[in-house]
Design a protein around this motif. Structure first.
Motif, PDB file in Angstrom:
ATOM      1  N   CYS A  93       0.850  -1.191   0.000  1.00 44.22           N
ATOM      2  CA  CYS A  93       0.000   0.000   0.000  1.00 44.22           C
ATOM      3  C   CYS A  93       0.884   1.239   0.000  1.00 44.22           C
ATOM      4  O   CYS A  93       1.752   1.401   0.863  1.00 44.22           O
ATOM      5  N   CYS A  98      -0.248   4.963   4.562  1.00 44.80           N
ATOM      6  CA  CYS A  98       0.888   4.049   4.437  1.00 44.80           C
ATOM      7  C   CYS A  98       2.100   4.782   3.869  1.00 44.80           C
ATOM      8  O   CYS A  98       3.237   4.507   4.258  1.00 44.80           O
ATOM      9  N   CYS A 134      -5.414   2.174  -0.968  1.00 45.67           N
ATOM     10  CA  CYS A 134      -5.682   1.809   0.432  1.00 45.67           C
ATOM     11  C   CYS A 134      -6.201   0.377   0.554  1.00 45.67           C
ATOM     12  O   CYS A 134      -7.182  -0.009  -0.072  1.00 45.67           O
ATOM     13  N   LEU A 135      -5.525  -0.416   1.371  1.00 48.17           N
ATOM     14  CA  LEU A 135      -5.892  -1.819   1.561  1.00 48.17           C
ATOM     15  C   LEU A 135      -6.777  -2.011   2.788  1.00 48.17           C
ATOM     16  O   LEU A 135      -6.937  -3.135   3.277  1.00 48.17           O
ATOM     17  N   ALA A 136      -7.319  -0.908   3.270  1.00 45.15           N
ATOM     18  CA  ALA A 136      -8.275  -0.955   4.386  1.00 45.15           C
ATOM     19  C   ALA A 136      -7.639  -1.505   5.657  1.00 45.15           C
ATOM     20  O   ALA A 136      -8.260  -2.253   6.402  1.00 45.15           O
ATOM     21  N   ALA A 137      -6.389  -1.160   5.867  1.00 44.34           N
ATOM     22  CA  ALA A 137      -5.719  -1.562   7.110  1.00 44.34           C
ATOM     23  C   ALA A 137      -4.826  -0.413   7.570  1.00 44.34           C
ATOM     24  O   ALA A 137      -3.712  -0.622   8.038  1.00 44.34           O
ATOM     25  N   CYS A 138      -5.341   0.801   7.441  1.00 43.44           N
ATOM     26  CA  CYS A 138      -4.542   1.990   7.747  1.00 43.44           C
ATOM     27  C   CYS A 138      -4.013   1.956   9.184  1.00 43.44           C
ATOM     28  O   CYS A 138      -2.981   2.530   9.487  1.00 43.44           O
TER      29      CYS A 138
HETATM   30  S1  FES Z   1      -3.533   3.863   3.414  1.00 38.52           S
HETATM   31 FE1  FES Z   1      -2.598   1.915   3.428  1.00 38.52          FE
HETATM   32  S2  FES Z   1      -4.106   0.628   4.217  1.00 38.52           S
HETATM   33 FE2  FES Z   1      -5.090   2.534   4.139  1.00 38.52          FE
END
Ligand code: FES
Length: 366
Positions: A93, A98, A134-138
């Motif tokens: 990400c 990230c 974004c992998l939904a693990a910010c």
């Molecule tokens: S910005 Fe990387 S998981 Fe949301």
């Protein structure tokens, strides 16, 4: 449909996948089978690792649509690959949070170490690298996934290199959380909607500390959602809503009253912000009403925005107009609205009957 009915391009895939494809189609109401295209594309990837021309033909023939329609969907979503992919898809990400936390450095180091760039595969066919949105693990930024499972949380260039070295050596390292690592083709089978019976194929567990950090902070400052228990286990099977376990949302008419009450009961910074926002919204709405009744125009940008967003807020719906839709502004808009029925009939927009274009000749000539 039998395998003999497929074209020579699609027939080899039909031999392997037709049974599973028919299982997928059976999940959809009669006449709506074309909605099965998304899982079918994942199914195709279980065999080839990407959506090949044969895969496009197979999906089109199973669903009775044309290849351009399949291609339009397959090229829209990044999870459908357009060329052969490695055994492991490593996604880094590089989106906002990230990136701030070092995601770009992780990606750059992997690029250098593996000798491949975005959407490229190593010469041994093991690893495809990609930078991802974004992998939904910010909360665990920066994150690296392998075949869409969270594998390295709070990654560093060194920990990412260690991961790909193990994958290249044939190991399947234990992921930071979630299910155990599988191959990309095995993952596609799950994404097509089939259960993976392997031990550890499905991850489970309560949310981790970084995920709950905001809840803890809110509790420390006396702000919390009434009745919420952060230790609540994640539902494993059917969504709670189906079991009727979710609370019924409060009626809209009581929303303002509830916000006021919450703000009074929960003193603190957040409560003050909620109260201030509620008061500001009410003030703008009041001004809009005053102006409307006085027939005045205003240059106040907040009021202008509110009026533009909801120009008929205080007026009854006009005959023939859809609730919540502004009336046609001119004759051209009215003509367009008359020939384009509003969405909500359950059909994709492209399924609407087309008006013949006299400049293009008859359907037979096309
Ligand atoms: S910005 Fe990387 S998981 Fe949301």
């Amino acid at each position: 449909m039998t395998t003999e009915e497929f074209t020579p391009t699609a027939a080899p895939l039909a031999e392997k996948l037709l049974g599973s494809a028919q299982e997928i189609l059976a999940r959809y109401p009669a006449g709506r089978e074309r909605s099965a295209l998304l899982p079918l594309l994942h199914l195709v990837q279980t065999e080839e690792g990407y959506v090949s021309p044969a895969g496009v033909a197979f999906c089109a023939e199973v669903l009775g649509i044309n290849k351009a329609q399949v291609g339009a969907v397959a090229t829209f979503y990044t999870m459908y690959k357009r060329r052969p992919t490695g055994e492991y898809l490593v996604s880094v990400c590089t989106n906002t949070l990230c990136n701030v936390m070092g995601g770009q450095a992780v990606y750059d180091r992997l690029t250098e170490h593996l000798g491949v760039g975005h959407d490229e595969t190593t010469a041994d066919g093991k690893i495809t690298l990609e930078h991802a949105e974004c992998l939904a693990a910010c909360d665990y930024a920066p994150v690296v996934t392998v075949n869409y499972d969270f594998t390295v949380d709070q990654a560093t260039p060194d920990s990412a290199v260690e991961l790909v070295d193990k994958l290249a050596a044939g190991e399947r390292p234990t992921p930071a959380r979630g299910a155990r690592i599988c191959s990309l083709k095995e993952m596609q089978y799950q994404l097509a909607g089939f259960a993976d019976p392997r031990d550890g194929a499905v991850g489970d567990g309560v949310a981790g500390a970084p995920t709950l950090r905001g809840v803890r902070l809110a509790q420390e400052h006396g702000v919390a959602v009434a009745g919420f228990d952060p230790e609540t286990p994640i539902t494993k099977t059917k969504p709670a809503r189906e079991a009727g376990a979710l609370p019924t949302p409060a009626p809209a008419a009581k929303a303002d009253e509830k916000a006021d009450k919450t703000a009074e009961e929960k003193p603190g910074r957040v409560a003050s912000v909620v109260k201030a926002a509620t008061t500001a919204v009410k003030a703008v709405a009041g001004k809009v009403e005053e102006r409307r009744h006085a027939g005045q125009k205003t240059e106040d940008p907040q009021i202008r925005t509110a009026e533009l967003r909801n120009p008929t807020a205080s007026e009854p719906a006009r005959p023939g107009a859809e609730a919540g839709s502004p009336p046609p502004a001119n004759a051209a808009e009215a003509a367009g609205a008359a020939t384009s029925p509003p969405a909500g009939d359950g059909k994709p927009a492209g399924d609407s009957p087309r008006t013949p274009d006299p400049t293009r000749g008859s359907e037979e000539e096309k």
